[in-house]
Structures are given as structure tokens and as C-alpha cells.
Design an enzyme around this catalytic site. Structure first.
Site, short mmCIF file in Angstrom:
data_model
loop_
_atom_site.label_atom_id
_atom_site.label_comp_id
_atom_site.label_asym_id
_atom_site.label_seq_id
_atom_site.Cartn_x
_atom_site.Cartn_y
_atom_site.Cartn_z
N PHE A 42 0.86 -1.19 0.00
CA PHE A 42 0.00 0.00 0.00
C PHE A 42 0.89 1.24 0.00
O PHE A 42 0.81 2.09 0.88
CB PHE A 42 -0.93 0.00 1.22
CG PHE A 42 -1.87 -1.17 1.26
CD1 PHE A 42 -3.06 -1.14 0.55
CD2 PHE A 42 -1.58 -2.29 2.01
CE1 PHE A 42 -3.94 -2.21 0.58
CE2 PHE A 42 -2.45 -3.37 2.05
CZ PHE A 42 -3.64 -3.33 1.33
N GLU B 40 3.40 6.47 -4.34
CA GLU B 40 4.60 7.02 -4.97
C GLU B 40 4.82 8.44 -4.44
O GLU B 40 3.90 9.24 -4.34
CB GLU B 40 4.46 7.02 -6.49
CG GLU B 40 4.44 5.62 -7.06
CD GLU B 40 4.55 5.60 -8.57
OE1 GLU B 40 5.34 6.40 -9.12
OE2 GLU B 40 3.83 4.81 -9.20
N CYS C 23 -1.02 2.19 -10.47
CA CYS C 23 -1.89 1.35 -9.64
C CYS C 23 -3.37 1.50 -9.97
O CYS C 23 -4.02 0.53 -10.36
CB CYS C 23 -1.66 1.65 -8.16
SG CYS C 23 -0.04 1.14 -7.56
#
Length: 438
Positions: free
Chosen positions: A152, A155, A263
């Protein structure tokens, strides 16, 4: 503990460096010889604040190493993390698990004794079961366990997310694997990080469900922004009013050009495909994906409309290219669709990004790049702010205005106060707050 991490990309490298910083002995393995060579020389393959320093410190301390050969890298490892890519398959949007299964077969070929094989990559429900089946079919005599431990990491804030996580989710099917995984994360005990042990399938689905929900919040507030523009409301006030409700919370309620990155788009598509495979289609998530993709090009058309509808041979400056600040990641960044829309309308695009221009050159065609934002806007007919980098939040608007051919500012991240932009001489357009003209 001795830990191997297969895949020295974003997830693998951050995870490996942080685990080494906990005191574990970690080997990051990658089949790309150039990447391994660069990592051994201290050159990072990605931009992530603090990662180079963390990596160097743990290499120097002898806790972190890099290896191309998998057999060497996993030797004597108690835990083997699989952190390879799971990109969307172009034909159906399902996560491509080729790399995961290839690695599982290779692990099976070289495993010498008991280890916990952990799927760290984001994978659809049932993938860990298939990893176990593959390894067991190839090496029925070897003792091992398979666990799911989704990442989890945001970035730009990945190291903090790993070391001070909201939660650690671990899917296991036996007590031995649970004990080993508890030992991996024992150093986080002092931070009281919530650790949730589940079955493997629940763990795998948790990652997809979390990302799809966050993507839904982003898409929802973007649609509210559209309604605000038609009704005269202010989306920032609406978002604050919503976010003060503790059941909703303020995060991910910032209107903009849509979500991108490595993601959310990929995971949303994979969850949609999972629902279809199990005959339980997720209509909400399907709508999120559709609305988000349409929005990106719509933002390009908004810039065109701000210029009077005709931008042929006109210069449009785009500030901020990466999908979010504090990263050089261009994967599915809104800027790609926006710039393509501008190109389709005949514009010439000038661009600046603090970290992502090298990566942008690989995905954007016919763009002129500049070393700073003021060079990029010089002679431009309009400027669009697409990514909310800190360095773009306090530009000298009067200086910008003096450099430009025309004075149109399209702020797709709402980072400027409209009245101040107008006072600097701009016609100012934002998202969900109405337009102001000089």
C-alpha cells in the site's frame, strides 16, 4: 532474517531497502543486468524521495545486496517476496500474471529448504493459490508456504508508508507462515502498526477493493466539480463540507483531470475483470473507469475552449507531466491524453516537469521540453497546470504573464487563488470553481 525480494522495480526496491533498514539481510533480485549494475553503483532506476540515501546506507551496512541470478539470491532465504510487474493485458484488462508464474516456477527449481513465498505484487483473487499449486506440482517433496502481502505504497511517500503504515495485511493458510510473517514485521511493533491476518484470497481482494474505492472518491468529486461549474457552486467548499464528515474524510476529494499512475487504472481494470469472471459485475467500478478515461481528454478540450476553440499552430505550455508530484512516473498520466488532444487540434506543446521529462520523452511525441517553467511559458498562448508539484504552487504569475503571448491560465489542480491570477493579468480557469477574466 534472510529475505529475498524478486523484482527490483518500484515495489521491490522500496520494500527491500526498508526491510534491510529494519535489520534484515535482504537480497534484491532482478533479471535486468543493467539495473543490477546500476543499483550496485548506487544509481536508482526510479525517482523516490529518500530512496537513494536509504539504499546506500543499507548497502554500506552490509544488509542490502543486489543479484541477477535467482538461485544465488534466494539461497538460504526464509522469506521470498515476489514483487514483479502485473500489467494490464491489452486484450481484456486482466492483470498479466506471466512474470509472477515464471518466477514461481524458477523459485521451485532452486528452493532448497522451507521458505515462505510471498506475493507482494498486486494480483487477482486466487493467484497465491495458483503459485502454491505450481510450486507443489514441480517440487512435491519441498516444504514451503505461500502468503499474500499486498503493498500500500504511495509514490512520492513510499518509505514513510512502509515504515509507518496504516495497516499491514497478510494472507496465510497455516500457522507456520503466520509466525514467519509476524517476525518479518516485528520491527514495526513499536509503531503499533495494525497487522491484519486473513486468508490469502481476502488479502488479495483487499488491495483491489482499497484502490478501487479511492479511485471512486476521485471520480465522484470530479463529477461534483462538473455540477459545481453548471450551478455556480465551489467544489472546494463542497469537498470540505463532505470531508468534515468522519465517515467520508477529506482525502482524495480534490477535483482535477482524473487519476493515473501505475496502480489505480490497472487495479480498477483488473477488479472489473475479476467481477466479470465470477459473474458478479461491478457496475460502480466500471463507471469509474469509463468516466476517468473520458475526463482526461475532456480536460484537453477545456484548454482548447479557453483559447476560443482554435489552437492550430498556437503554443500551449503544459506544466507538470507526471501523474502526481514527487515521482517521475508517467504511466497513464492525465498529461498524456491531454497533450494528445492538444496535438490533434494542431497545437505546439511546450512542457516542463521537475522530475519526469526523461520518462515523458518515451511516451510523448512532438513536445518541446524546457529547463524551467518560465522558459516553457515564454511566447505561449495559454498555460495549463496539470500536476500539482510544490515548485509550481508559487510561481511568479506577473512574470509569467509578461513572458506569454496571450494571458490564459488553465489550472487543472486548483492550486492558485482565482483573484490573484486575475490580478496578475490572466484569464483564469480552474476545476469546479468557475472562470474569472481580466
Amino acid at each position: 532474517m534472510k529475505i529475498a525480494v524478486i523484482g527490483a522495480g518500484y515495489v521491490g526496491l522500496v520494500s527491500g531497502a526498508c526491510l534491510a533498514d529494519f535489520g534484515h539481510e535482504v537480497c534484491c533480485i532482478d533479471r535486468d543486468p543493467r539495473r543490477i549494475e546500476n543499483l550496485r553503483a548506487g544509481r536508482m532506476p526510479i525517482y523516490e524521495p529518500g530512496l537513494a540515501e536509504l539504499t546506500a546506507a543499507n548497502v554500506s551496512a552490509g544488509r542490502l545486496s543486489f543479484e541477477q541470478d535467482l538461485a544465488t539470491g534466494i539461497r538460504d532465504a526464509e522469506v521470498i517476496f515476489i514483487a514483479v510487474g502485473t500489467p494490464s493485458r491489452p486484450e481484456d484488462g486482466h492483470a498479466d500474471l506471466t512474470f509472477v508464474y515464471d518466477v514461481a516456477r524458477e523459485i521451485a527449481a532452486h528452493l532448497k529448504g522451507y521458505a515462505v513465498i510471498v506475493t507482494k505484487s498486486t494480483v487477482p483473487v486466487g493467484t497465491s493459490d495458483e503459485v502454491e499449486r505450481l510450486v507443489r506440482s514441480l517440487r512435491p517433496e519441498i516444504e514451503f508456504s505461500v502468503a499474500s502481502n499486498p503493498e500500500f505504497l504511495r509514490e512520492g511517500a513510499a518509505i514513510g508508508d512502509f515504515k509507518i503504515p496504516d495497516r499491514i495485511v497478510v494472507g496465510v493458510e497455516d500457522d507456520r507462515a503466520r509466525a514467519v510473517m509476524a517476525a518479518v514485521y516485528r520491527p514495526l511493533f513499536l509503531n503499533q502498526a495494525p497487522t491484519l491476518f486473513t486468508d490469502r484470497r481476502s488479502s488479495e481482494l483487499t488491495k483491489y477493493a482499497a484502490n478501487a474505492f479511492l479511485a471512486t472518491k476521485i471520480t465522484f468529486i470530479n463529477e461534483m466539480a462538473d455540477i459545481c461549474e453548471k450551478t455556480g457552486a465551489n467544489v472546494q467548499d463542497v469537498a470540505r463540507g463532505m470531508g468534515l464528515d468522519k465517515r467520508i474524510g477529506p482525502k482524495f476529494l480534490h477535483a482535477g483531470p482524473g487519476f493515473g499512475g501505475s496502480c489505480f487504472p490497472k487495479d480498477v481494470r483488473a477488479l472489473i475483470k475479476t467481477g466479470q469472471d465470477f459473474d458478479v459485475p461491478s457496475r460502480i467500478v466500471e463507471a469509474v473507469a469509463d468516466v476517468n478515461e473520458r475526463r482526461k481528454r475532456r480536460m484537453g478540450r477545456r484548454i482548447i475552449a479557453a483559447c476560443g476553440g482554435d489552437i492550430r499552430d498556437r503554443v500551449i505550455a503544459v506544466l507538470g507531466l507526471t501523474f502526481k508530484p514527487r515521482t517521475d512516473d508517467m504511466r497513464e498520466a492525465p498529461s498524456i491524453a491531454i497533450i494528445q488532444t492538444l496535438h490533434d487540434a494542431g497545437a505546439r506543446v511546450h512542457a516542463f516537469d521537475p522530475a519526469g521529462m526523461e520518462q515523458a520523452r518515451e511516451v510523448l511525441g512532438d513536445v518541446t521540453y524546457f529547463r524551467d517553467p518560465y522558459e516553457a511559458v515564454a511566447g505561449a498562448d495559454a498555460v495549463a497546470i496539470v500536476t500539482e508539484w510544490e515548485s509550481l504552487r508559487a510561481l511568479d504569475l506577473k512574470k509569467m504573464h509578461g513572458l506569454m503571448h496571450k494571458s490564459i491560465l488553465v489550472d487543472l489542480r486548483n492550486i492558485y487563488i482565482p483573484e490573484q491570477a486575475v490580478a496578475a493579468g490572466f484569464t483564469y480557469l480552474s476545476v469546479g470553481r468557475g472562470d474569472l477574466e481580466t
